[in-house]
Motif scaffolding. Sequence first.
Motif, PDB file in Angstrom:
ATOM      1  N   ASN A  22       0.824  -1.209   0.000  1.00 34.95           N
ATOM      2  CA  ASN A  22       0.000   0.000   0.000  1.00 34.95           C
ATOM      3  C   ASN A  22       0.858   1.260   0.000  1.00 34.95           C
ATOM      4  O   ASN A  22       0.514   2.263  -0.634  1.00 34.95           O
ATOM      5  N   SER A  23       2.003   1.214   0.696  1.00 35.79           N
ATOM      6  CA  SER A  23       2.907   2.367   0.701  1.00 35.79           C
ATOM      7  C   SER A  23       3.495   2.595  -0.686  1.00 35.79           C
ATOM      8  O   SER A  23       3.617   3.734  -1.146  1.00 35.79           O
ATOM      9  N   VAL A  24       3.866   1.510  -1.371  1.00 37.35           N
ATOM     10  CA  VAL A  24       4.428   1.630  -2.722  1.00 37.35           C
ATOM     11  C   VAL A  24       3.408   2.243  -3.673  1.00 37.35           C
ATOM     12  O   VAL A  24       3.715   3.183  -4.419  1.00 37.35           O
ATOM     13  N   THR A  25       2.184   1.722  -3.664  1.00 34.12           N
ATOM     14  CA  THR A  25       1.170   2.248  -4.574  1.00 34.12           C
ATOM     15  C   THR A  25       0.791   3.680  -4.219  1.00 34.12           C
ATOM     16  O   THR A  25       0.576   4.514  -5.110  1.00 34.12           O
ATOM     17  N   ARG A  26       0.735   3.990  -2.927  1.00 27.14           N
ATOM     18  CA  ARG A  26       0.345   5.334  -2.496  1.00 27.14           C
ATOM     19  C   ARG A  26       1.380   6.364  -2.941  1.00 27.14           C
ATOM     20  O   ARG A  26       1.039   7.384  -3.541  1.00 27.14           O
ATOM     21  N   VAL A  27       2.646   6.100  -2.678  1.00 27.45           N
ATOM     22  CA  VAL A  27       3.694   7.059  -3.020  1.00 27.45           C
ATOM     23  C   VAL A  27       3.848   7.206  -4.532  1.00 27.45           C
ATOM     24  O   VAL A  27       3.918   8.323  -5.057  1.00 27.45           O
ATOM     25  N   LEU A  28       3.876   6.089  -5.256  1.00 25.49           N
ATOM     26  CA  LEU A  28       4.081   6.169  -6.703  1.00 25.49           C
ATOM     27  C   LEU A  28       2.869   6.754  -7.426  1.00 25.49           C
ATOM     28  O   LEU A  28       3.030   7.455  -8.430  1.00 25.49           O
ATOM     29  N   SER A  29       1.676   6.472  -6.949  1.00 23.18           N
ATOM     30  CA  SER A  29       0.480   7.038  -7.598  1.00 23.18           C
ATOM     31  C   SER A  29       0.473   8.551  -7.479  1.00 23.18           C
ATOM     32  O   SER A  29       0.120   9.268  -8.415  1.00 23.18           O
ATOM     33  N   VAL A  30       0.877   9.061  -6.304  1.00 19.95           N
ATOM     34  CA  VAL A  30       0.945  10.512  -6.121  1.00 19.95           C
ATOM     35  C   VAL A  30       2.104  11.089  -6.932  1.00 19.95           C
ATOM     36  O   VAL A  30       1.966  12.126  -7.594  1.00 19.95           O
ATOM     37  N   ALA A  31       3.252  10.411  -6.924  1.00 17.03           N
ATOM     38  CA  ALA A  31       4.443  10.929  -7.609  1.00 17.03           C
ATOM     39  C   ALA A  31       4.247  11.004  -9.111  1.00 17.03           C
ATOM     40  O   ALA A  31       4.690  11.955  -9.761  1.00 17.03           O
ATOM     41  N   THR A  32       3.599   9.995  -9.683  1.00 19.60           N
ATOM     42  CA  THR A  32       3.466   9.925 -11.142  1.00 19.60           C
ATOM     43  C   THR A  32       2.145  10.480 -11.642  1.00 19.60           C
ATOM     44  O   THR A  32       1.935  10.559 -12.854  1.00 19.60           O
ATOM     45  N   GLN A  33       1.242  10.835 -10.707  1.00 22.41           N
ATOM     46  CA  GLN A  33      -0.097  11.299 -11.083  1.00 22.41           C
ATOM     47  C   GLN A  33      -0.811  10.269 -11.947  1.00 22.41           C
ATOM     48  O   GLN A  33      -1.542  10.595 -12.887  1.00 22.41           O
ATOM     49  N   GLY A  34      -0.569   8.993 -11.637  1.00 23.53           N
ATOM     50  CA  GLY A  34      -1.198   7.889 -12.363  1.00 23.53           C
ATOM     51  C   GLY A  34      -1.506   6.761 -11.395  1.00 23.53           C
ATOM     52  O   GLY A  34      -1.160   6.804 -10.221  1.00 23.53           O
ATOM     53  N   THR A  35      -2.148   5.724 -11.907  1.00 23.17           N
ATOM     54  CA  THR A  35      -2.555   4.605 -11.072  1.00 23.17           C
ATOM     55  C   THR A  35      -1.494   3.514 -11.086  1.00 23.17           C
ATOM     56  O   THR A  35      -1.150   2.984 -12.150  1.00 23.17           O
ATOM     57  N   VAL A  36      -0.973   3.196  -9.926  1.00 25.00           N
ATOM     58  CA  VAL A  36      -0.056   2.069  -9.757  1.00 25.00           C
ATOM     59  C   VAL A  36      -0.778   1.037  -8.910  1.00 25.00           C
ATOM     60  O   VAL A  36      -1.347   1.368  -7.871  1.00 25.00           O
TER      61      VAL A  36
END
Length: 230
Positions: A22-36
């Motif tokens: 959940n931490s990986v998806t949360r940080v990367l989704s915000v960083a890339t402005q996309g869905t991980v």
Amino acid sequence: MTTTADSAVIYGTRDVLISLCNSVTRVLSVATQGTVRYSAMVQRIGKTCLKPDIGCFVLFNGGFSGLVIINFSAAAAMEIYQSYLLSMGMSKSDLAPAYTSDEVANVMGELVNQMVGDFTSAIQRELQTRITQNQPKMLVLNQQVVLSVDANLDQPEARRVTFYTAKNNIFYLELAIDRTQFIKLHDFEPQEAPDPDALMTLAAGAPAIAQPPAAGTDADTDALLKSLGM
């Protein structure tokens, strides 16, 4: 999370892994402005390995010890790197053209640092224990080389999870931790999670470069890299 006959709530490896994912998806989704997102299926593995094209590992210890490895394909690394910096207002012409660039490794290392930092914060809130991480180590592996990382765990349990970027590029997360369980003695209210948007806004004001660790704080990791011939 399981419940025994006497109604004690037990948190184990599965719960720790879900928190990390959940931490990986949360940080990367915000960083890339996309869905991980990550797969609903998880693999039990015998050992963790760094693999091409970009491998990163982070050791942590405290309430329990473990190792996090993330292996990015070249396509996944470039998509995340480009999306992150473009969302911060950089021009595409200013971006590195290849995943082998030091800038790509530095940015990916900074993002991994944010992911594991979010994870350690979640563990403190959810399990009321504390773990600390070292500085992520990024390795650009442009050949088919597999490196095993020994975290010196007494009773290791290892898992691998498949992740997908917004463009369906794949990367893999591997977690190895000591076999452990947390048993809830009484109910408590977890602390409020920090706002990831606020964290990313703060990060956007600083260079996306992984800072070198202070002298003497990363001796174990440096010794590990030296033992691998790096």
